[in-house]
Design a protein around this motif. Structure first.
Motif, PDB file in Angstrom:
ATOM      1  N   ARG A 303      13.458 -29.414  -4.434  1.00  0.00           N
ATOM      2  CA  ARG A 303      12.998 -28.295  -3.605  1.00  0.00           C
ATOM      3  C   ARG A 303      11.618 -28.580  -3.004  1.00  0.00           C
ATOM      4  N   ASN A 304      10.895 -29.517  -3.646  1.00  0.00           N
ATOM      5  CA  ASN A 304       9.609 -29.983  -3.133  1.00  0.00           C
ATOM      6  C   ASN A 304       8.571 -28.867  -3.029  1.00  0.00           C
ATOM      7  N   PHE A 305       8.559 -27.961  -4.015  1.00  0.00           N
ATOM      8  CA  PHE A 305       7.541 -26.915  -4.027  1.00  0.00           C
ATOM      9  C   PHE A 305       6.157 -27.481  -4.346  1.00  0.00           C
ATOM     10  N   SER A 306       6.110 -28.566  -5.086  1.00  0.00           N
ATOM     11  CA  SER A 306       4.815 -29.110  -5.517  1.00  0.00           C
ATOM     12  C   SER A 306       4.074 -29.834  -4.409  1.00  0.00           C
ATOM     13  N   GLU A 307       4.809 -30.433  -3.480  1.00  0.00           N
ATOM     14  CA  GLU A 307       4.167 -31.224  -2.436  1.00  0.00           C
ATOM     15  C   GLU A 307       4.544 -30.746  -1.033  1.00  0.00           C
ATOM     16  N   GLY A 308       5.292 -29.678  -0.940  1.00  0.00           N
ATOM     17  CA  GLY A 308       5.766 -29.216   0.358  1.00  0.00           C
ATOM     18  C   GLY A 308       4.732 -28.423   1.129  1.00  0.00           C
ATOM     19  N   ASP A 309       5.221 -27.621   2.070  1.00  0.00           N
ATOM     20  CA  ASP A 309       4.337 -26.818   2.902  1.00  0.00           C
ATOM     21  C   ASP A 309       3.444 -25.926   2.039  1.00  0.00           C
ATOM     22  N   PHE A 310       2.231 -25.696   2.519  1.00  0.00           N
ATOM     23  CA  PHE A 310       1.291 -24.853   1.787  1.00  0.00           C
ATOM     24  C   PHE A 310       1.868 -23.461   1.564  1.00  0.00           C
ATOM     25  N   SER A 311       2.584 -22.936   2.559  1.00  0.00           N
ATOM     26  CA  SER A 311       3.168 -21.600   2.433  1.00  0.00           C
ATOM     27  C   SER A 311       4.143 -21.531   1.269  1.00  0.00           C
ATOM     28  N   LYS A 312       4.922 -22.615   1.067  1.00  0.00           N
ATOM     29  CA  LYS A 312       5.850 -22.654  -0.065  1.00  0.00           C
ATOM     30  C   LYS A 312       5.088 -22.623  -1.382  1.00  0.00           C
ATOM     31  N   GLN A 313       4.008 -23.383  -1.455  1.00  0.00           N
ATOM     32  CA  GLN A 313       3.222 -23.436  -2.690  1.00  0.00           C
ATOM     33  C   GLN A 313       2.606 -22.078  -3.005  1.00  0.00           C
ATOM     34  N   VAL A 314       2.166 -21.375  -1.965  1.00  0.00           N
ATOM     35  CA  VAL A 314       1.591 -20.039  -2.164  1.00  0.00           C
ATOM     36  C   VAL A 314       2.653 -19.086  -2.708  1.00  0.00           C
ATOM     37  N   VAL A 315       3.808 -19.075  -2.063  1.00  0.00           N
ATOM     38  CA  VAL A 315       4.894 -18.187  -2.484  1.00  0.00           C
ATOM     39  C   VAL A 315       5.299 -18.458  -3.928  1.00  0.00           C
ATOM     40  N   TYR A 316       5.385 -19.730  -4.280  1.00  0.00           N
ATOM     41  CA  TYR A 316       5.852 -20.098  -5.613  1.00  0.00           C
ATOM     42  C   TYR A 316       4.741 -20.039  -6.661  1.00  0.00           C
ATOM     43  N   SER A 317       3.549 -19.646  -6.258  1.00  0.00           N
ATOM     44  CA  SER A 317       2.436 -19.485  -7.203  1.00  0.00           C
ATOM     45  C   SER A 317       2.202 -18.020  -7.566  1.00  0.00           C
ATOM     46  N   MET A 318       2.862 -17.102  -6.861  1.00  0.00           N
ATOM     47  CA  MET A 318       2.606 -15.668  -7.034  1.00  0.00           C
ATOM     48  C   MET A 318       2.854 -15.207  -8.462  1.00  0.00           C
ATOM     49  N   TYR A 319       3.938 -15.679  -9.059  1.00  0.00           N
ATOM     50  CA  TYR A 319       4.320 -15.207 -10.398  1.00  0.00           C
ATOM     51  C   TYR A 319       3.249 -15.542 -11.428  1.00  0.00           C
ATOM     52  N   ARG A 320       2.850 -16.808 -11.515  1.00  0.00           N
ATOM     53  CA  ARG A 320       1.879 -17.219 -12.538  1.00  0.00           C
ATOM     54  C   ARG A 320       0.519 -16.586 -12.267  1.00  0.00           C
ATOM     55  N   LEU A 321       0.176 -16.441 -11.000  1.00  0.00           N
ATOM     56  CA  LEU A 321      -1.105 -15.850 -10.659  1.00  0.00           C
ATOM     57  C   LEU A 321      -1.144 -14.373 -11.043  1.00  0.00           C
ATOM     58  N   HIS A 322      -0.037 -13.681 -10.873  1.00  0.00           N
ATOM     59  CA  HIS A 322      -0.001 -12.246 -11.179  1.00  0.00           C
ATOM     60  C   HIS A 322      -0.043 -11.979 -12.677  1.00  0.00           C
ATOM     61  N   PHE A 323       0.659 -12.796 -13.460  1.00  0.00           N
ATOM     62  CA  PHE A 323       0.761 -12.544 -14.898  1.00  0.00           C
ATOM     63  C   PHE A 323      -0.204 -13.382 -15.739  1.00  0.00           C
TER      64      PHE A 323
END
Length: 479
Positions: A303-323
């Motif tokens: 899925r390349n969330f770790s090295e992909g578009d910055f927007s993808k990384q932001v979206v996939y960081s929401m959970y850990r950042l919130h909790f």
């Protein structure tokens, strides 16, 4: 009374009750969110009998998973899950979309993974116990409102620097609540803004996604979703076993230094089935990167969330950042303290409003019942779960209703608060007693000891603060 005056009077009354409702819901979300920071620890605490281990043989888990698919075929759902041991939750388990079981180290099936007490808390935070589709939108909308309240509150505080350390905690109730509200609001503002933004994201993101697709993507929501989260492979293969062992053995090469979290089998039991391994990077905010495999274990894509578009990384960081699920135990403690501060802010805001009013009515008596009834409801639900093996959301809400009703009957704010504080203390002791009986020989589990220690410490700290405040007030002249 004229029609116009009656209209404005009814509108003001509706506004008053609506404001109280929003404040009350915000309090419930913040209170449950503070506890939800530790939902992984609470799940372990709630199920102390499960075998725990960190080192595992992928082939043993592979055999256990495929054996389940064959022997429990009637339970198989379109999505099947294999949870892997991690430092935070050192347990493995197999789950369908409805239920799950822990796996012992030898691959045998252990106890159920059900943790309804923890679910009651997390569902309150995420859905307010409403139907999921609507509840997450309501909670996210409240997150957006919280952001507006934070910004407007900061802008309206003209002496924000001068009053930064003014804390008249042993003064009159209005001064005490005002200083408590303002100081906690200012000191925790960066955290509270982040929580409001990430909280609003979870429910409102889909609404924004639909709106964006209508405006810029010819209304194709699925295509836009694929652009963000990736598309699924199109397979049509014979239905055989799932080579999970082979997949896990490839992960050190595909994603060096990561820790696999779990495996999802999509379209299980059909020619379209494929597997997705979620693996977490250390020192990264993204929840995971996902690697897609065929049933035979052939690597297909990332899925390349770790090295992909910055927007993808932001979206996939929401959970850990919130909790606060990053950075270890220290970050969780900080999140819990700041979450508790936001909970106090929610309560003190309404306390200030009630104190400023020139009259006393039913709101004054209902509010303390609601404030102390919410944590008591959680404790009572826990007692029912551990003592009788029964827990439903209605127990939580019935406790709140009972506490609010008690306030309406007594009609004395001070007496209601004092009585319900004592009742909360007793209910937490009852929760501990019920848990001791439930856990018995498994009480030496690390999570059992940690959560119990926090509960006991909180009770002792609350008693110490109450005693200290009572002594200081008895020796002081307060307005």
């Amino acid at each position: 009374m004229s029609v116009a005056k009656r209209f404005f009077s009814q509108s003001l009354n509706a506004h008053k009750w609506l404001g109280l409702l929003v404040g009350a819901l915000m309090y419930l979300i913040c209170l449950s969110g503070t506890l939800a920071v530790y939902f992984e620890e609470l799940e372990r605490w709630e199920q102390p009998h499960a075998e725990e281990y960190l080192d595992y043989d992928p082939r043993v888990l592979d055999e256990a998973f495929n054996r389940f698919l064959i022997e429990q075929n009637e339970l198989v759902t379109p999505h099947m899950y294999l949870t892997l041991p991690t430092d935070v939750v050192p347990r493995a388990g197999i789950s369908t979309e409805q239920q799950g079981w822990y796996l012992n180290k030898d691959g045998s099936t252990g106890s159920s993974t059900a943790h309804p007490f923890t679910d009651l808390i997390t569902d309150l935070h995420i859905y307010l116990h409403l139907p999921e589709a609507w509840g997450v939108i309501v909670v996210s909308a409240l997150g957006a409102m919280l952001l507006g309240l934070i910004i407007s509150g900061l802008c309206s505080h003209r002496t924000i620097v001068k009053d930064a350390f003014k804390f008249r905690i042993f003064g009159s109730k209005q001064l005490e609540q005002t200083d408590l509200h303002n100081r906690l609001s200012v000191w925790g503002a960066p955290f509270h803004i982040m929580i409001a933004i990430t909280g609003a994201y979870f429910g409102l993101a889909m609404i924004v996604l639909v709106a964006y697709s209508q405006l810029f993507n010819d209304g194709d929501v699925n295509d836009l979703t694929k652009q963000v989260f990736g598309s699924e492979p199109e397979l049509n293969l014979p239905v055989n076993g799932i080579a999970i062992g082979s997949m896990l053995e490839q992960m050190p090469e595909l994603a060096p230094g990561t820790k696999p979290l779990f495996v999802i089998v999509h379209d299980a039991g059909t020619p379209k089935q494929f597997a997705e391994v979620f693996t977490q990077y250390p020192n990264r905010l993204i929840y995971s990167d996902n690697f897609v495999f065929s049933p035979s274990g052939e690597f297909l894509s990332s899925r390349n969330f770790s090295e992909g578009d910055f927007s993808k990384q932001v979206v996939y960081s929401m959970y850990r950042l919130h909790f606060g699920h990053f950075g270890g135990w220290g970050v969780k403690v900080l999140y819990a303290l700041l979450g508790l501060a936001l909970t106090v802010i929610s309560v003190s805001g309404i306390n200030i409003w009630l104190a400023k009013r020139k009259h006393v009515d039913s709101l004054n008596f209902i509010w303390p019942g609601f404030v102390w009834g919410a944590p008591m409801g959680i404790a009572v639900a826990g007692i029912s779960r551990f003592a009788f093996g029964y827990i439903e959301n209605w127990i939580f809400w019935a406790t709140i209703v009972a506490c609010c009703s008690y306030g309406l009957v007594v009609k004395n704010e001070s007496k209601v608060s004092m009585t319900l504080k004592a009742a909360l203390f007793i209910s937490i002791l009852g929760l501990l007693a019920a848990y001791f009986s439930y856990a018995q020989e498994s009480f030496n589990n690390a999570s059992s000891l940690n959560v119990t220690y926090v509960l006991v410490t909180s009770l002792v700290a609350a008693i110490a603060f109450k005693v200290a405040k009572g002594r200081l007030n008895s020796n002081s002249i307060v307005s």
